[in-house]
Write an enzyme that holds these catalytic residues in place. Structure first.
Site, PDB file in Angstrom:
ATOM      1  N   LYS A  11       0.331  -1.028  -0.313  1.00  0.00           N
ATOM      2  CA  LYS A  11      -0.328  -0.158   0.087  1.00  0.00           C
ATOM      3  C   LYS A  11       1.116   1.765   0.527  1.00  0.00           C
ATOM      4  O   LYS A  11       1.892   0.943   0.733  1.00  0.00           O
ATOM      5  CB  LYS A  11      -0.817   0.109   1.368  1.00  0.00           C
ATOM      6  CG  LYS A  11      -1.944  -1.285   0.895  1.00  0.00           C
ATOM      7  CD  LYS A  11      -2.943  -1.957   2.108  1.00  0.00           C
ATOM      8  CE  LYS A  11      -4.129  -2.642   2.490  1.00  0.00           C
ATOM      9  NZ  LYS A  11      -4.958  -2.209   3.310  1.00  0.00           N
ATOM     10  N   TYR A  51     -12.614  -2.517  -3.849  1.00  0.00           N
ATOM     11  CA  TYR A  51     -12.803  -2.971  -2.644  1.00  0.00           C
ATOM     12  C   TYR A  51     -14.406  -2.713  -2.747  1.00  0.00           C
ATOM     13  O   TYR A  51     -14.625  -2.329  -1.318  1.00  0.00           O
ATOM     14  CB  TYR A  51     -12.204  -0.867  -1.945  1.00  0.00           C
ATOM     15  CG  TYR A  51     -11.143  -1.827  -1.250  1.00  0.00           C
ATOM     16  CD1 TYR A  51     -10.853  -2.803  -0.688  1.00  0.00           C
ATOM     17  CD2 TYR A  51     -10.056  -0.906  -1.352  1.00  0.00           C
ATOM     18  CE1 TYR A  51      -9.264  -3.308   0.193  1.00  0.00           C
ATOM     19  CE2 TYR A  51      -8.701  -1.184  -1.457  1.00  0.00           C
ATOM     20  CZ  TYR A  51      -8.889  -2.821  -0.602  1.00  0.00           C
ATOM     21  OH  TYR A  51      -7.737  -2.409   0.742  1.00  0.00           O
ATOM     22  N   ASN A 114      -2.060   0.006   6.974  1.00  0.00           N
ATOM     23  CA  ASN A 114      -1.672  -1.212   7.211  1.00  0.00           C
ATOM     24  C   ASN A 114      -1.263  -2.084   6.522  1.00  0.00           C
ATOM     25  O   ASN A 114      -0.642  -2.687   6.633  1.00  0.00           O
ATOM     26  CB  ASN A 114      -2.746  -2.181   8.153  1.00  0.00           C
ATOM     27  CG  ASN A 114      -3.744  -2.532   6.820  1.00  0.00           C
ATOM     28  OD1 ASN A 114      -3.731  -2.193   5.580  1.00  0.00           O
ATOM     29  ND2 ASN A 114      -4.761  -2.687   7.177  1.00  0.00           N
ATOM     30  N   HIS A 117      -1.676  -5.388   1.382  1.00  0.00           N
ATOM     31  CA  HIS A 117      -3.188  -6.384   1.844  1.00  0.00           C
ATOM     32  C   HIS A 117      -3.171  -7.629   0.822  1.00  0.00           C
ATOM     33  O   HIS A 117      -2.168  -7.376   0.281  1.00  0.00           O
ATOM     34  CB  HIS A 117      -4.016  -5.270   0.004  1.00  0.00           C
ATOM     35  CG  HIS A 117      -5.345  -6.723  -0.481  1.00  0.00           C
ATOM     36  ND1 HIS A 117      -6.509  -7.153   0.251  1.00  0.00           N
ATOM     37  CD2 HIS A 117      -5.083  -7.708  -1.217  1.00  0.00           C
ATOM     38  CE1 HIS A 117      -7.155  -7.780  -0.645  1.00  0.00           C
ATOM     39  NE2 HIS A 117      -6.237  -8.006  -1.664  1.00  0.00           N
ATOM     40  N   GLU A 128      -8.976 -11.253  -7.492  1.00  0.00           N
ATOM     41  CA  GLU A 128      -8.104  -9.858  -7.988  1.00  0.00           C
ATOM     42  C   GLU A 128      -7.291  -9.784  -8.596  1.00  0.00           C
ATOM     43  O   GLU A 128      -7.056  -9.183  -8.823  1.00  0.00           O
ATOM     44  CB  GLU A 128      -8.363  -9.704  -5.914  1.00  0.00           C
ATOM     45  CG  GLU A 128      -9.109  -9.835  -4.950  1.00  0.00           C
ATOM     46  CD  GLU A 128      -8.632  -9.412  -3.716  1.00  0.00           C
ATOM     47  OE1 GLU A 128      -9.981  -9.398  -2.763  1.00  0.00           O
ATOM     48  OE2 GLU A 128      -7.385 -10.023  -3.241  1.00  0.00           O
TER      49      GLU A 128
END
Ligand code: RTP
Ligand code: MG
Length: 143
Positions: A11, A51, A114, A117, A128
């Protein structure tokens, strides 16, 4: 042996920390082979689509804002029980609960930021991976 594929995102906050190489080293040490990879600046539409399962949740707009705040690295990883093994290396979603030595314990800044993913099932992984890579961009590893 169940060789699986999973999907990973490094991320924007972890890319900004220059941690791409360190995170790739964790994957490779754990026996996860990179079979596709690229850097992407996500558009709002791409992030919202990725998402979509979280649409309407209170954290959705913040999550999309964060995921479009800078480039991400996206990759497909292959290995024995890749989905479970990858989530183990990542640690808990909330870094406050992530075990020492996990990616989120080491690179997360908050629940939203965070660091990484990982797909939560082989079904999500297939969806995905296909969201970001064409078949010809995936390089099966024979050794
Ligand atoms: P991921 O999909 O990113 O691997 O994370 P996950 O399965 O562990 O967590 P998930 O429930 O799918 O949530 C996706 C991402 O949304 C952000 N989030 N923020 N309450 C909050 O503020 C909240 N909850 C989730 C996190 O970035 C999480 O990874
Ligand atoms: Mg998830």
């Amino acid at each position: 042996m169940t060789i699986e594929r999973t999907f990973s995102i490094i991320k924007p906050n972890a890319v900004a920390k220059n941690a791409i190489g360190a995170i790739y080293a964790r994957f490779e040490t754990a026996g996860l082979k990179i079979v596709a990879a690229k850097m992407v600046q996500l558009t709002r539409e791409q992030a919202e689509g990725f998402y979509a399962e979280h649409l309407g949740k209170p954290f959705f707009d913040g999550l999309v804002g964060f995921m479009t705040s800078g480039p991400v690295m996206v990759q497909a990883l292959e290995g024995e029980e890749a989905v479970r093994r990858h989530r183990e290396i990542m640690g808990a979603t909330n870094p406050d609960n992530a075990l020492a030595g996990t990616l989120r314990a080491d690179y997360a800044d908050s629940l939203t930021e965070n660091a990484v993913h990982g797909s939560d099932s082989t079904e999500s992984a297939a969806r995905e991976i296909a969201y970001f890579f064409t078949e010809s961009e995936i390089c099966p590893r024979t050794r």
